[in-house]
Design a protein around this motif. Structure first.
Motif, short mmCIF file in Angstrom:
data_model
loop_
_atom_site.label_atom_id
_atom_site.label_comp_id
_atom_site.label_asym_id
_atom_site.label_seq_id
_atom_site.Cartn_x
_atom_site.Cartn_y
_atom_site.Cartn_z
N LYS A 292 0.82 -1.22 0.00
CA LYS A 292 0.00 0.00 0.00
C LYS A 292 0.85 1.27 0.00
O LYS A 292 0.35 2.35 -0.30
CB LYS A 292 -0.92 0.00 1.22
N ASP A 295 3.39 3.79 -3.58
CA ASP A 295 3.29 5.10 -4.23
C ASP A 295 4.26 6.11 -3.64
O ASP A 295 4.51 7.17 -4.24
CB ASP A 295 1.86 5.63 -4.12
N ARG A 319 -4.06 -11.20 -13.71
CA ARG A 319 -4.97 -10.07 -13.61
C ARG A 319 -4.29 -8.79 -14.08
O ARG A 319 -4.92 -7.93 -14.68
CB ARG A 319 -5.46 -9.94 -12.17
N MET A 320 -2.98 -8.66 -13.83
CA MET A 320 -2.25 -7.51 -14.35
C MET A 320 -2.25 -7.52 -15.88
O MET A 320 -2.44 -6.48 -16.53
CB MET A 320 -0.81 -7.52 -13.84
N ARG A 323 -5.43 -6.28 -17.19
CA ARG A 323 -5.80 -4.96 -16.67
C ARG A 323 -6.94 -5.06 -15.66
O ARG A 323 -7.83 -4.20 -15.61
CB ARG A 323 -6.20 -4.02 -17.82
N ASP A 324 -6.88 -6.11 -14.87
CA ASP A 324 -7.91 -6.33 -13.86
C ASP A 324 -7.28 -6.31 -12.47
O ASP A 324 -7.70 -7.03 -11.57
CB ASP A 324 -8.61 -7.68 -14.13
N HIS A 325 -6.23 -5.51 -12.30
CA HIS A 325 -5.52 -5.44 -11.04
C HIS A 325 -5.20 -3.98 -10.73
O HIS A 325 -5.06 -3.16 -11.66
CB HIS A 325 -4.23 -6.26 -11.11
N LYS A 326 -5.09 -3.66 -9.46
CA LYS A 326 -4.80 -2.27 -9.08
C LYS A 326 -3.42 -1.82 -9.56
O LYS A 326 -3.15 -0.62 -9.66
CB LYS A 326 -4.93 -2.10 -7.57
N ILE A 327 -2.54 -2.76 -9.84
CA ILE A 327 -1.21 -2.43 -10.37
C ILE A 327 -1.28 -2.43 -11.89
O ILE A 327 -1.54 -3.46 -12.52
CB ILE A 327 -0.16 -3.44 -9.88
N ASP A 328 -1.08 -1.26 -12.50
CA ASP A 328 -1.12 -1.12 -13.96
C ASP A 328 0.26 -1.34 -14.54
O ASP A 328 1.19 -0.57 -14.27
CB ASP A 328 -1.64 0.27 -14.35
#
Length: 560
Positions: A292, A295, A319-320, A323-328
């Motif tokens: 978390k 950033d 998932r990355m 594009r289904d993950h919070k990490i782009d």
């Protein structure tokens, strides 16, 4: 359940003084390892793992078939776990649901990993911690534990002494002479039990086709360092959530290059926390940070370690890629896939690699760099073991048929008589009697599917339907008939899903369908099931013959 070998009959009663071996998984496949050993009416289980699904829509895990031991749970003296990989421990919770007090025997790390898993299932197990050199009497089974080197710390082989014969089961192993943790496969112990006499040698077959010796773990460090030197932005490392050695290498390299590391994925965080608490993972000061807080750091100072190296749909890396993950993931990122391909996972892995590269990432994998080495002994190492142990009989385990056949050939080359080398598959019964191992029959042994919260409810018929729905789509035909007369009162309504063709193409089959229904009505065929069969046969023939498709056809008869 399907019978694995219809040519084999049910096994006879075990001969007095004999030892019976039945694999309920792990033979003819890479995964689901479970071997049941019987002597004097008592049972010892070696490993109890899962297989990850391939072409099994909706299935989460595949378990061994416990039917063979279902009525004999009270006869089980213990479950011996050779190491902490999912394909060796993952099915333990499902067996302990049936009888929670079966003792679990294993090394410190192995028991810690399975205890964490069992806690999620709300099971508190009975455990016995053992280490190399330990010797324990488990019913009529006198078990001695031997250190072996593998891709996870604390792996053990087990030498089982019984009045009816001795068995040496390697579990998964290799012979890295310079392992990262300094713990080598104990060939001196192998030689010692070989001098005592090994009646049956059950040995890892995974790399039996690979000539020579498996590359040492230390040899991949320059490739990992090169990835860090070239990376412009973030480095994302995907590996097994139990590969402590690989994570250690990444942590040490990150410290050298002044990067911060975050773990991503529940199983990764859980397993590495356990490894750190037990001292198997040593984290350099200041390197590890909470995901978390990433950033707070520039991209060129960040390393993520995540799961998904086998293309698992719900794992972080997949998932990355979708594009289904919070990490782009994007241009300039480097993805290091630090694992080998498990047979059967190739397509899924390459889909992930293509997806990541499409997003602009540089992907480093075993195909283009030395970033992973196998955890299994290659042919040269297996030959050493056969020459050291000098077993009377050999039964290859852990591998597809081609791996087991290659392993059997190696045994024969070292002087084991061909008649004493047994290649069995799941459910095949092997008896060791008077020093000779032979196949005596087979027991039912199919796949047991975990589908959401359901265990065993999904079968091949249901999976076949899912594959048809996925690959061919479906056609629904609604027929309305008069409840009193049984005559069709309206033109059949046809709806489709998963078809490229327009629904209007079915106008061509409607006259034939109406004619078939009218003829059935004239002949007194008013039974709803009979009408559904007519609809299915008529529409199915049209779709198969004209459109060359085999969709699921769902006829619905409504009384009005």
């Amino acid at each position: 359940m399907s019978h694995p070998h219809p040519e084999l009959s049910d096994p006879p009663a075990l001969a007095k003084g004999g030892v019976r071996i039945v694999a309920l998984g792990g033979l003819g496949e890479v995964g689901r390892n479970m071997t049941v050993i019987e002597h004097e009416g008592r049972l010892l289980i070696v490993d109890c793992g899962v297989l990850f699904p391939d072409d099994h829509p909706g299935v989460d895990l595949i378990l061994p078939d416990f039917e063979y031991i279902e009525d004999r749970l009270d006869d089980i003296d213990a479950i011996v776990l050779t190491h902490g990989h999912e394909d060796h421990i993952g099915a333990v919770p499902y067996l302990l649901r049936r009888k929670p007090d079966i003792p679990l025997i294993g090394s410190t790390l192995t028991l810690a990993l399975i205890e964490a898993k069992l806690k999620e299932h709300r099971i508190k197990p009975l455990t016995m911690n053992v280490a190399e050199g330990s010797r324990e009497a488990l019913g009529p089974f006198d078990c001695e534990f031997i250190a072996v080197n593998h891709s996870i710390p604390d792996a053990l082989a087990v030498f089982i002494r019984t009045p009816g014969g001795t068995l040496l089961c390697t579990g998964d192993f290799k012979m890295d002479q310079l392992p990262l943790d300094g713990r080598i496969t104990d060939l001196r112990a192998f030689a010692r039990v070989g001098e005592e006499g090994v009646d049956l040698f059950l040995t890892d077959s995974t790399n039996a086709e690979v000539p020579g010796f498996t590359t040492p773990e230390r040899d991949i460090l320059p490739s990992i360092e090169q990835v860090f030197e070239k990376a412009r932005r973030r480095i994302i490392v995907a590996c097994f959530s139990s590969h402590i050695h690989r994570v250690q290498q990444v942590l040490d390299t990150a410290w050298e290059f002044d990067r911060k590391v975050a773990m991503v994925g529940r199983s990764m965080v859980r397993n590495m926390t356990i490894a750190q608490d037990l001292g198997y993972l040593k984290i350099p000061d200041g390197v590890l940070v909470d995901a978390k807080k990433l950033d707070n750091f520039p991209d060129d100072q960040v390393v993520l370690i995540c799961t998904g190296s086998q293309g698992e749909p719900m794992a972080a890396l997949s998932r990355m890629a979708n594009r289904d993950h919070k990490i782009d993931v994007g241009a300039g990122d480097t993805v290091l896939m630090a694992s080998s391909l498990i047979p059967g996972n190739e397509n899924a892995v390459y889909r992930v690699i293509n997806g990541l590269m499409r997003l602009g990432a540089d992907v480093v994998h075993k195909g283009n760099a030395l970033v992973h080495v196998s955890g299994h002994a290659s042919a040269g190492e297996l030959l050493y073991c056969y020459n050291v142990v000098r077993p009377r009989n050999v039964m290859p385990i852990h591998g597809e048929w081609r791996h087991m056949k290659a392993n059997a050939d190696l045994a024969i080359k070292t002087g084991v008589p061909a008649d004493n080398v047994v290649i069995a598959e799941d459910g095949v019964v092997v008896d060791l009697v008077d020093g000779k191992a032979s196949i005596v029959g087979a027991v039912p042994c199919g796949y047991v599917y975990v589908d959401g919260s359901l265990v065993g409810a999904t079968d091949e018929t249901l999976l076949k339907d899912r594959r048809i729905l996925r690959d061919e789509g479906f056609v629904t035909i609604i027929v309305v008939r008069d409840a009193a007369t049984g005559k069709v009162t309206a033109k059949p309504d046809i709806r489709t899903r998963g078809f490229a063709e327009d629904e209007q193409v079915f106008e061509r089959v409607l006259p034939k369908l109406e004619e078939a229904l009218d003829e059935a009505s004239r002949k007194g065929g008013t039974d709803a099931h009979q009408l559904q069969q007519i609809v299915r046969r008529t529409v199915g023939g049209f779709v198969g013959g004209k459109l060359r498709r085999r969709p699921m056809i769902i006829p619905i008869v409504i009384d009005a």
